[in-house]
Write a protein that holds these residues in place. Structure first.
Motif, mmCIF file in Angstrom:
data_model
loop_
_atom_site.group_PDB
_atom_site.id
_atom_site.type_symbol
_atom_site.label_atom_id
_atom_site.label_comp_id
_atom_site.label_asym_id
_atom_site.label_seq_id
_atom_site.Cartn_x
_atom_site.Cartn_y
_atom_site.Cartn_z
ATOM 1 N N PRO A 238 0.844 -1.210 0.073
ATOM 2 C CA PRO A 238 -0.125 -0.007 0.072
ATOM 3 C C PRO A 238 0.806 1.232 -0.033
ATOM 4 N N ALA A 239 0.349 2.411 -0.576
ATOM 5 C CA ALA A 239 1.002 3.420 -0.683
ATOM 6 C C ALA A 239 -0.157 4.612 -0.546
ATOM 7 N N HIS A 240 0.535 5.806 -0.045
ATOM 8 C CA HIS A 240 -0.553 6.932 0.137
ATOM 9 C C HIS A 240 0.412 8.312 0.144
ATOM 10 N N SER A 241 -0.252 9.452 -0.156
ATOM 11 C CA SER A 241 0.208 10.868 -0.201
ATOM 12 C C SER A 241 -0.554 11.563 0.732
ATOM 13 N N ALA A 242 -0.312 12.363 1.729
ATOM 14 C CA ALA A 242 -1.131 12.637 2.995
ATOM 15 C C ALA A 242 -0.454 13.819 3.438
ATOM 16 N N GLY A 243 0.364 14.624 2.898
ATOM 17 C CA GLY A 243 1.132 15.690 3.398
ATOM 18 C C GLY A 243 0.568 17.100 3.713
ATOM 19 N N GLU A 244 -0.418 17.195 2.895
ATOM 20 C CA GLU A 244 -0.933 18.533 2.536
ATOM 21 C C GLU A 244 -2.352 18.316 3.223
ATOM 22 N N GLU A 245 -2.810 19.681 3.642
ATOM 23 C CA GLU A 245 -4.427 19.488 4.131
ATOM 24 C C GLU A 245 -5.355 19.266 3.175
ATOM 25 N N ASN A 246 -6.210 18.445 3.387
ATOM 26 C CA ASN A 246 -7.527 18.028 2.153
ATOM 27 C C ASN A 246 -6.858 17.193 1.178
ATOM 28 N N VAL A 247 -5.676 16.616 1.597
ATOM 29 C CA VAL A 247 -5.252 15.477 0.300
ATOM 30 C C VAL A 247 -4.884 14.434 0.754
ATOM 31 N N PHE A 248 -5.404 13.167 0.379
ATOM 32 C CA PHE A 248 -4.953 11.861 0.580
ATOM 33 C C PHE A 248 -5.388 11.263 -0.760
ATOM 34 N N ILE A 249 -4.085 10.850 -1.009
ATOM 35 C CA ILE A 249 -4.061 9.855 -2.324
ATOM 36 C C ILE A 249 -3.630 8.420 -2.279
ATOM 37 N N GLN A 250 -4.370 7.642 -2.840
ATOM 38 C CA GLN A 250 -4.105 6.353 -2.635
ATOM 39 C C GLN A 250 -4.256 5.642 -4.178
ATOM 40 N N PRO A 251 -3.559 4.731 -4.499
ATOM 41 C CA PRO A 251 -3.656 4.015 -5.937
ATOM 42 C C PRO A 251 -5.130 3.134 -5.813
ATOM 43 N N SER A 252 -5.788 2.974 -6.794
ATOM 44 C CA SER A 252 -6.996 2.086 -6.789
ATOM 45 C C SER A 252 -6.829 0.762 -6.013
ATOM 46 N N HIS A 253 -5.610 0.317 -6.197
ATOM 47 C CA HIS A 253 -5.168 -1.100 -5.499
ATOM 48 C C HIS A 253 -3.848 -1.321 -5.077
ATOM 49 N N ALA A 254 -3.286 -1.814 -4.202
ATOM 50 C CA ALA A 254 -1.917 -1.775 -3.944
ATOM 51 C C ALA A 254 -1.090 -2.792 -5.088
ATOM 52 N N LYS A 255 0.126 -2.404 -5.402
ATOM 53 C CA LYS A 255 0.803 -3.181 -6.228
ATOM 54 C C LYS A 255 2.193 -3.601 -5.729
ATOM 55 N N PRO A 256 2.690 -4.645 -6.351
ATOM 56 C CA PRO A 256 3.953 -5.064 -5.399
ATOM 57 C C PRO A 256 5.138 -4.146 -6.083
ATOM 58 N N ILE A 257 6.296 -4.322 -5.514
ATOM 59 C CA ILE A 257 7.459 -3.423 -5.532
ATOM 60 C C ILE A 257 7.925 -3.803 -6.984
ATOM 61 N N ILE A 258 8.027 -5.031 -7.530
ATOM 62 C CA ILE A 258 8.437 -5.358 -8.992
ATOM 63 C C ILE A 258 7.246 -5.925 -9.533
ATOM 64 N N ASN A 259 7.080 -5.272 -10.790
ATOM 65 C CA ASN A 259 6.035 -5.591 -11.692
ATOM 66 C C ASN A 259 6.242 -6.185 -12.975
ATOM 67 N N HIS A 260 5.725 -7.129 -13.600
ATOM 68 C CA HIS A 260 6.182 -7.831 -14.901
ATOM 69 C C HIS A 260 4.962 -7.432 -15.946
ATOM 70 N N ASP A 261 5.273 -7.732 -17.206
ATOM 71 C CA ASP A 261 4.522 -7.843 -18.331
ATOM 72 C C ASP A 261 3.793 -9.301 -18.697
ATOM 73 N N ASN A 262 3.056 -9.518 -19.550
ATOM 74 C CA ASN A 262 2.674 -10.847 -19.610
ATOM 75 C C ASN A 262 3.917 -11.789 -20.152
ATOM 76 N N GLU A 263 4.907 -11.305 -20.472
ATOM 77 C CA GLU A 263 6.101 -12.369 -20.828
ATOM 78 C C GLU A 263 7.109 -12.565 -19.450
ATOM 79 N N GLY A 264 6.686 -11.991 -18.296
ATOM 80 C CA GLY A 264 7.517 -12.178 -17.338
ATOM 81 C C GLY A 264 8.756 -10.861 -17.174
ATOM 82 N N ASN A 265 8.501 -10.117 -18.153
ATOM 83 C CA ASN A 265 9.814 -9.071 -18.140
ATOM 84 C C ASN A 265 9.432 -8.129 -17.020
#
Length: 321
Positions: A238-265
């Motif tokens: 999970p990740a977020h940005s919440a430093g400023e007043e009235n700002v809280f941002i998260q991705p739609s879903h958490a992702k791994p640190i290392i991400n791949h395409d359909n070929e495993g790259n």
């Protein structure tokens, strides 16, 4: 174009049209050409369809885009030279001593030719970054250079802005605190694909740019510790940005640190210890084994990216980015 069994069907487009005008699902599954013949020069294929419509298709295009069977598996690559796919080039500190990616501002901004912008884009593609030298030291010239390569994507900080270490925003970037190696925008579902930083003014010490080839680091981890590589490719962080007043941002879903395409790259690394949120019950399916393995893996990962072989230090000068 799509392939029905071993038959090709290509839709003719009006001149200048770049989108298909036919809804593919409405095409009969049993359709097939009435007659197919090669041109006299062997460079194209002529097709007569059941309604007597005639089409002419470039043979090289058909071969490059065939997927049943795949005649040229590398044809789907985004970047090509005249001889095929252009691979990314892994680098470390030793490599950059003789191969520092850089271009001249004047060459990129020369609108009479695309050579400069092509060189810049190619180096970014191959190495993941490229310095631009001798840029006029003002925001206006900086903005023009950015727009030479693409449109500017707005964020909660704005689209284009200049800043200094004055803590005007509650973010580490606005302080004089050293920031460890990281990828920005891990709190976005779709992080910025390209970021540009131009040093306008510098006095005193500090402000050193640090870089690491994250794809190269991922390959090192995979070779040395496959189990660590696997856990960092699987556990959503999970990740977020919440430093400023009235700002809280998260991705739609958490992702791994290392991400791949359909070929495993590896296609994306999302590493930012400052923006990482709390790991919770949604992160681990088998916490007894995965939790200790995950923390051992991120320690090893950090050791790799911050090693003297892989962490590159560079002091920008005004006019360089």
């Amino acid at each position: 174009m799509f392939i029905q069994k071993d038959k090709y069907l290509v839709i003719d487009l009006p001149q200048g049209q770049t989108k298909l005008l036919v809804n593919s699902p409405e095409i009969p599954l049993e359709i097939s050409p009435q007659h197919v013949s090669a041109s006299e020069d062997g460079l194209s294929v002529n097709v007569v369809w059941p309604d007597e419509h005639q089409s002419k298709y470039d043979l090289k295009f058909l071969a490059n885009n065939s997927y049943w069977p795949p005649l040229n598996p590398e044809s789907g690559a985004k970047i090509h030279s005249g001889n095929g796919k252009l691979d990314k080039v892994p680098w470390n500190v030793e490599f950059l001593k003789e191969n520092l990616p850089q271009v001249e501002y004047s060459k990129v901004m020369d609108t009479s030719t695309d050579d400069g912008i092509a060189e810049w884009c190619l180096k970014i593609w191959k190495y993941g970054f490229c310095f631009v030298n001798n840029t006029p030291v003002d925001p206006e010239s900086t903005k023009k250079l950015i727009e030479r390569i693409a449109f500017i994507r707005p964020t909660h900080y704005g689209g284009f802005w200049d800043f200094t270490s004055d803590l005007s925003t509650h973010d580490n970037a606005y302080s004089d605190v050293a920031i460890p190696l990281h990828i920005d925008n891990t709190y976005f579902t779709d992080p910025a694909g390209l970021q540009l930083f131009h040093l306008l003014k510098h006095t005193g010490e500090g402000g050193i740019t640090t870089l690491c080839d994250s794809l190269h680091a991922a390959n090192i981890l995979k070779q040395q510790n496959p189990e660590y590589y696997d856990i960092l490719s699987k556990i959503p962080v999970p990740a977020h940005s919440a430093g400023e007043e009235n700002v809280f941002i998260q991705p739609s879903h958490a992702k791994p640190i290392i991400n791949h395409d359909n070929e495993g790259n590896v296609i994306q690394v999302r590493w930012n210890t400052s923006d990482r949120s709390v790991m919770n019950g949604l992160s681990f399916k088998n916490p007894e084994t995965e939790v200790p393995l995950f923390y051992a893996a991120i320690k090893k990962w950090n050791d790799i990216i911050e090693s003297k072989d892989n962490e590159f230090f560079h002091q920008l000068k005004p006019g360089q980015w």
